[in-house]
Design a protein around this motif. Structure first.
Motif, PDB file in Angstrom:
ATOM      1  N   UNK A  96       1.031  -1.015  -0.349  1.00 48.93           N
ATOM      2  CA  UNK A  96      -0.185  -0.262   0.250  1.00 48.93           C
ATOM      3  C   UNK A  96       0.987   1.791  -0.072  1.00 48.93           C
ATOM      4  N   UNK A  97       1.855   1.267   0.707  1.00 52.83           N
ATOM      5  CA  UNK A  97       2.961   2.600   0.314  1.00 52.83           C
ATOM      6  C   UNK A  97       3.059   2.750  -0.757  1.00 52.83           C
ATOM      7  N   UNK A 119       0.773  13.168   8.433  1.00 48.84           N
ATOM      8  CA  UNK A 119      -0.655  12.330   8.386  1.00 48.84           C
ATOM      9  C   UNK A 119      -1.216  12.459   7.034  1.00 48.84           C
ATOM     10  N   UNK A 120      -1.455  10.789   7.052  1.00 44.76           N
ATOM     11  CA  UNK A 120      -1.845  10.391   5.819  1.00 44.76           C
ATOM     12  C   UNK A 120      -3.403   9.169   6.240  1.00 44.76           C
ATOM     13  N   UNK A 121      -4.435   9.530   5.715  1.00 44.88           N
ATOM     14  CA  UNK A 121      -5.589   9.087   5.638  1.00 44.88           C
ATOM     15  C   UNK A 121      -5.586   8.889   7.682  1.00 44.88           C
ATOM     16  N   UNK A 122      -5.404   7.384   7.874  1.00 50.30           N
ATOM     17  CA  UNK A 122      -5.306   7.229   9.578  1.00 50.30           C
ATOM     18  C   UNK A 122      -4.321   6.893   9.943  1.00 50.30           C
ATOM     19  N   UNK A 123      -3.495   7.364   9.478  1.00 52.37           N
ATOM     20  CA  UNK A 123      -1.987   6.793   9.244  1.00 52.37           C
ATOM     21  C   UNK A 123      -0.708   7.628   9.830  1.00 52.37           C
ATOM     22  N   UNK A 124       0.095   7.826  10.282  1.00 55.30           N
ATOM     23  CA  UNK A 124       1.252   8.900  10.252  1.00 55.30           C
ATOM     24  C   UNK A 124       3.012   8.245  10.077  1.00 55.30           C
ATOM     25  N   UNK A 125       2.966   9.044   9.116  1.00 58.78           N
ATOM     26  CA  UNK A 125       4.552   8.466   8.454  1.00 58.78           C
ATOM     27  C   UNK A 125       5.528   9.076   8.907  1.00 58.78           C
ATOM     28  N   UNK A 126       6.599   8.733   8.741  1.00 57.72           N
ATOM     29  CA  UNK A 126       7.519   9.104   8.781  1.00 57.72           C
ATOM     30  C   UNK A 126       8.170  10.136   8.271  1.00 57.72           C
ATOM     31  N   UNK A 127       8.400  11.155   7.694  1.00 55.89           N
ATOM     32  CA  UNK A 127       9.091  11.554   6.137  1.00 55.89           C
ATOM     33  C   UNK A 127      10.616  12.496   6.468  1.00 55.89           C
ATOM     34  N   UNK A 128      10.941  12.917   5.662  1.00 55.70           N
ATOM     35  CA  UNK A 128      12.041  12.998   5.160  1.00 55.70           C
ATOM     36  C   UNK A 128      12.923  13.531   3.935  1.00 55.70           C
ATOM     37  N   UNK A 146      11.871   2.080   3.333  1.00 53.06           N
ATOM     38  CA  UNK A 146      11.465   0.931   4.221  1.00 53.06           C
ATOM     39  C   UNK A 146      10.283   2.005   4.692  1.00 53.06           C
ATOM     40  N   UNK A 147      10.181   2.308   5.929  1.00 49.31           N
ATOM     41  CA  UNK A 147       8.892   3.003   6.253  1.00 49.31           C
ATOM     42  C   UNK A 147       9.291   4.769   6.612  1.00 49.31           C
ATOM     43  N   UNK A 148       9.570   5.395   5.662  1.00 43.69           N
ATOM     44  CA  UNK A 148      10.382   6.213   6.169  1.00 43.69           C
ATOM     45  C   UNK A 148       9.805   6.915   4.224  1.00 43.69           C
ATOM     46  N   UNK A 149       8.757   7.999   4.228  1.00 43.05           N
ATOM     47  CA  UNK A 149       8.232   9.020   2.786  1.00 43.05           C
ATOM     48  C   UNK A 149       9.118  10.171   2.626  1.00 43.05           C
TER      49      UNK A 149
END
Length: 154
Positions: A96-97, A119-128, A146-149
């Motif tokens: 999904x990412x 914040x994207x939809x109902x989740x929170x993403x680490x961004x750089x 990985x888990x970073x946008x």
């Protein structure tokens, strides 16, 4: 009174044989052959039509037509499947990412040293980002590591 045909009499009526073979192959396809018995089944029915149009055609010729038609239809189906798969967009099922690439958003909080949360939809993403950004900046997701946008300002 119904008469049951003997084997020798079946040989006199090849169209019934090819109708039965086509029906059996298509019935077997329903059990889950993934399309591999579909085309030989249709080929058997085409041979049935050929045997009706040319009733004097011998059995070896009918088998040759069946082999040729099965090969041509299977080959055509194979190329059609490859072309369909090649022209479709890459699958993102269970990833999904990947759907976030190109996503536009507005930062709720400033990025400190280029790192923050989005914040994207109902989740929170680490961004750089490559540089610090202030709250309210419009950004677009350019990569996923990985888990970073990875984002850049618009």
């Amino acid at each position: 009174m119904t008469t049951v045909l003997s084997w020798n009499q079946w040989l006199d009526y090849p169209h019934w044989f090819w109708l039965a073979i086509g029906g059996l192959l298509l019935s077997a396809e329903l059990l889950g052959a993934a399309g591999y018995l579909l085309w030989p089944g249709f080929s058997a029915w085409l041979v049935m039509l050929i045997s009706l149009l040319m009733p004097t055609l011998s059995w070896p010729w009918l088998w040759a037509y069946f082999s040729l038609l099965s090969f041509v239809t299977l080959l055509g189906w194979h190329y059609w499947q490859q072309r369909k798969t090649a022209s479709s967009t890459p699958e993102v099922l269970n990833q999904p990412q990947q759907q976030l690439l190109g996503y536009h958003a507005t930062l709720d909080a400033a990025l400190i040293d280029g790192i923050g949360r989005l914040r994207v939809g109902d989740s929170s993403w680490r961004i750089q980002a490559d540089q610090p950004l202030s709250a309210g900046t419009q950004v677009v997701v350019i990569a996923i590591e990985g888990i970073t946008l990875r984002v850049k300002p618009l």
